[in-house]
Design a protein around this motif. Structure first.
Motif, PDB file in Angstrom:
ATOM      1  N   LEU A 168      43.625  28.894  34.746  1.00 53.37           N
ATOM      2  CA  LEU A 168      42.281  29.321  35.132  1.00 53.37           C
ATOM      3  C   LEU A 168      41.933  30.675  34.526  1.00 53.37           C
ATOM      4  CD1 LEU A 168      42.237  28.312  38.911  1.00 53.37           C
ATOM      5  CD2 LEU A 168      40.748  27.389  37.127  1.00 53.37           C
ATOM      6  N   LEU A 169      42.914  31.563  34.490  1.00 51.93           N
ATOM      7  CA  LEU A 169      42.669  32.912  33.979  1.00 51.93           C
ATOM      8  C   LEU A 169      42.430  32.929  32.474  1.00 51.93           C
ATOM      9  CD1 LEU A 169      45.282  34.853  36.133  1.00 51.93           C
ATOM     10  CD2 LEU A 169      42.790  34.996  36.290  1.00 51.93           C
ATOM     11  N   ARG A 170      42.722  31.827  31.807  1.00 52.64           N
ATOM     12  CA  ARG A 170      42.439  31.726  30.368  1.00 52.64           C
ATOM     13  C   ARG A 170      41.020  31.227  30.112  1.00 52.64           C
ATOM     14  NH1 ARG A 170      47.815  29.386  30.505  1.00 52.64           N
ATOM     15  NH2 ARG A 170      49.322  30.889  29.671  1.00 52.64           N
ATOM     16  N   ARG A 171      40.300  30.929  31.171  1.00 54.70           N
ATOM     17  CA  ARG A 171      38.971  30.329  31.030  1.00 54.70           C
ATOM     18  C   ARG A 171      37.897  31.291  31.531  1.00 54.70           C
ATOM     19  NH1 ARG A 171      40.026  24.336  30.315  1.00 54.70           N
ATOM     20  NH2 ARG A 171      42.299  24.307  30.261  1.00 54.70           N
ATOM     21  N   PRO A 172      36.662  31.074  31.095  1.00 52.29           N
ATOM     22  CA  PRO A 172      35.582  32.007  31.454  1.00 52.29           C
ATOM     23  C   PRO A 172      35.017  31.771  32.852  1.00 52.29           C
ATOM     24  CG  PRO A 172      34.707  30.300  30.043  1.00 52.29           C
ATOM     25  CD  PRO A 172      36.195  30.037  30.142  1.00 52.29           C
ATOM     26  N   VAL A 173      35.884  31.847  33.862  1.00 57.02           N
ATOM     27  CA  VAL A 173      35.450  31.712  35.248  1.00 57.02           C
ATOM     28  C   VAL A 173      36.021  32.864  36.060  1.00 57.02           C
ATOM     29  CG1 VAL A 173      35.293  29.181  35.178  1.00 57.02           C
ATOM     30  CG2 VAL A 173      37.432  30.269  35.885  1.00 57.02           C
ATOM     31  N   MET A 174      35.338  33.186  37.159  1.00 57.31           N
ATOM     32  CA  MET A 174      35.884  34.163  38.091  1.00 57.31           C
ATOM     33  C   MET A 174      36.938  33.466  38.940  1.00 57.31           C
ATOM     34  SD  MET A 174      33.940  36.385  41.043  1.00 57.31           S
ATOM     35  CE  MET A 174      32.919  37.218  39.820  1.00 57.31           C
ATOM     36  N   VAL A 175      38.085  34.085  39.084  1.00 54.02           N
ATOM     37  CA  VAL A 175      39.185  33.489  39.842  1.00 54.02           C
ATOM     38  C   VAL A 175      39.490  34.362  41.053  1.00 54.02           C
ATOM     39  CG1 VAL A 175      41.562  32.665  39.789  1.00 54.02           C
ATOM     40  CG2 VAL A 175      40.142  32.513  37.726  1.00 54.02           C
ATOM     41  N   LYS A 176      39.524  33.734  42.217  1.00 51.80           N
ATOM     42  CA  LYS A 176      39.881  34.424  43.452  1.00 51.80           C
ATOM     43  C   LYS A 176      41.061  33.703  44.093  1.00 51.80           C
ATOM     44  CE  LYS A 176      35.055  35.726  44.353  1.00 51.80           C
ATOM     45  NZ  LYS A 176      33.931  35.626  45.307  1.00 51.80           N
ATOM     46  N   VAL A 177      42.021  34.474  44.567  1.00 49.71           N
ATOM     47  CA  VAL A 177      43.163  33.916  45.299  1.00 49.71           C
ATOM     48  C   VAL A 177      42.944  34.196  46.778  1.00 49.71           C
ATOM     49  CG1 VAL A 177      45.617  34.232  45.810  1.00 49.71           C
ATOM     50  CG2 VAL A 177      44.848  34.022  43.440  1.00 49.71           C
ATOM     51  N   ASN A 178      42.988  33.163  47.598  1.00 44.90           N
ATOM     52  CA  ASN A 178      42.791  33.308  49.040  1.00 44.90           C
ATOM     53  C   ASN A 178      44.130  33.209  49.756  1.00 44.90           C
ATOM     54  OD1 ASN A 178      40.051  33.481  48.661  1.00 44.90           O
ATOM     55  ND2 ASN A 178      39.618  31.387  49.311  1.00 44.90           N
ATOM     56  N   ILE A 187      52.036  40.188  51.314  1.00 44.60           N
ATOM     57  CA  ILE A 187      50.808  40.956  51.082  1.00 44.60           C
ATOM     58  C   ILE A 187      50.932  41.814  49.831  1.00 44.60           C
ATOM     59  CG2 ILE A 187      49.359  42.815  51.992  1.00 44.60           C
ATOM     60  CD1 ILE A 187      49.828  41.665  54.796  1.00 44.60           C
ATOM     61  N   LEU A 188      52.003  42.579  49.727  1.00 44.88           N
ATOM     62  CA  LEU A 188      52.160  43.475  48.577  1.00 44.88           C
ATOM     63  C   LEU A 188      52.485  42.718  47.281  1.00 44.88           C
ATOM     64  CD1 LEU A 188      53.944  46.565  50.189  1.00 44.88           C
ATOM     65  CD2 LEU A 188      51.507  46.154  49.825  1.00 44.88           C
ATOM     66  N   PRO A 189      53.381  41.737  47.289  1.00 45.50           N
ATOM     67  CA  PRO A 189      53.616  40.986  46.048  1.00 45.50           C
ATOM     68  C   PRO A 189      52.357  40.307  45.505  1.00 45.50           C
ATOM     69  CG  PRO A 189      55.412  40.607  47.580  1.00 45.50           C
ATOM     70  CD  PRO A 189      54.374  41.379  48.333  1.00 45.50           C
ATOM     71  N   LEU A 190      51.515  39.798  46.373  1.00 40.34           N
ATOM     72  CA  LEU A 190      50.264  39.191  45.913  1.00 40.34           C
ATOM     73  C   LEU A 190      49.346  40.238  45.299  1.00 40.34           C
ATOM     74  CD1 LEU A 190      49.598  36.647  48.806  1.00 40.34           C
ATOM     75  CD2 LEU A 190      49.748  36.061  46.379  1.00 40.34           C
ATOM     76  N   ALA A 191      49.322  41.420  45.908  1.00 42.85           N
ATOM     77  CA  ALA A 191      48.495  42.496  45.358  1.00 42.85           C
ATOM     78  C   ALA A 191      48.958  42.877  43.956  1.00 42.85           C
ATOM     79  CB  ALA A 191      48.541  43.714  46.277  1.00 42.85           C
ATOM     80  N   GLU A 192      50.256  42.777  43.696  1.00 43.05           N
ATOM     81  CA  GLU A 192      50.794  43.123  42.376  1.00 43.05           C
ATOM     82  C   GLU A 192      50.223  42.213  41.282  1.00 43.05           C
ATOM     83  OE1 GLU A 192      52.534  45.517  41.222  1.00 43.05           O
ATOM     84  OE2 GLU A 192      53.411  46.496  42.990  1.00 43.05           O
ATOM     85  N   ARG A 238      43.305  39.191  35.765  1.00 44.53           N
ATOM     86  CA  ARG A 238      41.882  39.326  36.090  1.00 44.53           C
ATOM     87  C   ARG A 238      41.553  38.423  37.279  1.00 44.53           C
ATOM     88  NH1 ARG A 238      38.179  35.976  34.645  1.00 44.53           N
ATOM     89  NH2 ARG A 238      39.648  35.007  33.197  1.00 44.53           N
ATOM     90  N   VAL A 239      42.049  38.817  38.435  1.00 44.20           N
ATOM     91  CA  VAL A 239      41.920  37.994  39.628  1.00 44.20           C
ATOM     92  C   VAL A 239      41.612  38.878  40.823  1.00 44.20           C
ATOM     93  CG1 VAL A 239      44.404  38.133  40.117  1.00 44.20           C
ATOM     94  CG2 VAL A 239      43.088  36.221  41.024  1.00 44.20           C
ATOM     95  N   CYS A 240      40.859  38.337  41.766  1.00 43.06           N
ATOM     96  CA  CYS A 240      40.623  39.027  43.036  1.00 43.06           C
ATOM     97  C   CYS A 240      41.480  38.347  44.097  1.00 43.06           C
ATOM     98  CB  CYS A 240      39.147  38.960  43.432  1.00 43.06           C
ATOM     99  SG  CYS A 240      38.791  39.781  45.012  1.00 43.06           S
ATOM    100  N   VAL A 241      42.469  39.068  44.611  1.00 45.82           N
ATOM    101  CA  VAL A 241      43.317  38.551  45.690  1.00 45.82           C
ATOM    102  C   VAL A 241      42.684  38.945  47.014  1.00 45.82           C
ATOM    103  CG1 VAL A 241      45.575  38.673  46.805  1.00 45.82           C
ATOM    104  CG2 VAL A 241      45.416  38.620  44.303  1.00 45.82           C
ATOM    105  N   GLY A 300      42.576  43.431  38.059  1.00 49.02           N
ATOM    106  CA  GLY A 300      41.847  42.714  39.099  1.00 49.02           C
ATOM    107  C   GLY A 300      41.542  43.578  40.301  1.00 49.02           C
ATOM    108  N   SER A 301      41.212  42.938  41.407  1.00 52.66           N
ATOM    109  CA  SER A 301      40.815  43.657  42.619  1.00 52.66           C
ATOM    110  C   SER A 301      41.387  42.973  43.843  1.00 52.66           C
ATOM    111  CB  SER A 301      39.287  43.725  42.717  1.00 52.66           C
ATOM    112  OG  SER A 301      38.740  42.419  42.784  1.00 52.66           O
TER     113      SER A 301
END
Length: 333
Positions: A114-124, A136-141, A147-150, A207-208
């Motif tokens: 997904l991150l190789r494609r022109p879409v916004m990616v969010k991890v929930n 919590i911290l490993p996911l933030a890493e 380029r992902v929003c966790v 990312g954020s």
């Protein structure tokens, strides 16, 4: 696991009709959620409709990432703007325990694709005490180089095994404290309009991070979202039990103009916030929208203005003729 009989679910044609009506009323963004929406037979036709619609400006999907190929192969054809990927743990054993699927490698592969494609990616990630708080911290890493929003989501009272939480052990303030303990220089960044999340960034990260206070419900004042269940029930708040059975109206022969009026009556009489919605549905499952508080009476923030019933609703291919103004005025009574 017991599934609903097929006849109780909205058909793809009914979904197309509903979204066409809502599009003419001004709804321009749609997100398909699950479970796993790509398990639904005919989902391709629904997404093709969204891509071709003159009203739908943005379409997003939530996926568990286990059907990556089916999603990835047509992503660009469907003009998908955002993909929300459910990922509660980066540990294989914990992931297996939470999801009952030993498919962490497949989900991470979907994330990378997904991150190789022109879409916004969010991890929930739903933060669940005793199950995945150590993630919590490993996911933030992940956001340092991806380029992902966790996004960390407070556990809902009815998530998982249906437990009731009079207080929440891991609420949004504790999640933030955990992130700040791991990343002392964590920066607060601007939230998009009508966002349900509070956003942060690790300095220098690609990312954020986001924290969604789903249980604390601090975002109700700016919420402009509605939900439609697979069985055709409209929810104007995540915490209500449904305010309109649109499937029953359609199958009883309601015209598009009548359905539009039903929708607008529900939108303009939504609960003040999630706490009120929950209180009003604690003893009964409401069938009438007229008991909900007007949208203008709210404790904080402001709701996006909702449209009034138009004098002329754009023509629909499903309608032969619309209702009279008299029938419109009695809806919800």
């Amino acid at each position: 696991m017991k599934f609903k009989p097929q006849r109780e679910l909205l058909s793809i044609d009914e979904m197309i009709r509903i979204t066409s009506i809502l599009g003419r009323l001004g709804i321009s963004k749609i997100r398909l959620t699950g479970g796993e929406p790509f398990m639904r037979k005919g989902i391709d036709r629904l997404l093709d409709h969204f891509a071709a619609s003159e009203y739908i400006r943005e379409c997003s999907v939530t996926t568990n990432g286990t059907l990556g190929d089916q999603l990835l192969n047509k992503l660009e054809n469907w003009n998908i703007a955002t993909v929300n990927l459910s990922l509660d743990s980066l540990d294989r054993e914990r992931f297996h325990q939470i999801t009952r699927r030993d498919m962490l490698a497949e989900v991470l592969r979907t994330l990378d694709e997904l991150l190789r494609r022109p879409v916004m990616v969010k991890v929930n990630c739903v933060v669940m005490p005793g199950q995945n708080t150590q993630d919590i911290l490993p996911l933030a890493e992940l956001t340092r180089s991806k380029r992902v929003c966790v996004r960390y989501i407070e556990e809902m009272p009815f998530s998982g095994g249906g437990r009731d939480h009079p207080t929440l052990e891991w609420n949004h303030t504790r999640i933030l404290a955990e992130l700040k303990a791991g990343f002392p220089n964590l920066e607060r960044i601007e939230d998009p309009a009508h966002s349900t999340a509070e956003h942060y960034r690790i300095p220098g990260a690609e990312g954020s991070l986001g924290i969604i206070p789903a249980f604390s419900r601090t975002f109700c004042g700016s919420c402009n979202r509605i939900r439609m269940t697979a069985t055709g029930t409209l929810k104007t708040c995540l915490y209500d039990h449904g305010v309109l059975d649109i499937k029953a109206k359609m199958r009883a022969g309601a015209s598009d103009k009548e359905l539009s009026a039903h929708f607008l009556a529900a939108f303009s009489n939504r609960a003040q916030d999630g706490f009120e919605a929950e209180r009003r549905t604690s003893s009964t499952r409401p069938a009438l929208v007229k008991k909900l508080a007007p949208v203008g009476k709210k404790p904080s923030g402001s709701f996006e203005p909702l449209p009034s019933l138009p004098e002329s609703i754009p023509p629909s291919p499903f309608d032969d003729e619309g209702p009279s103004r008299e029938s419109m005025s009695t809806i919800g009574g």
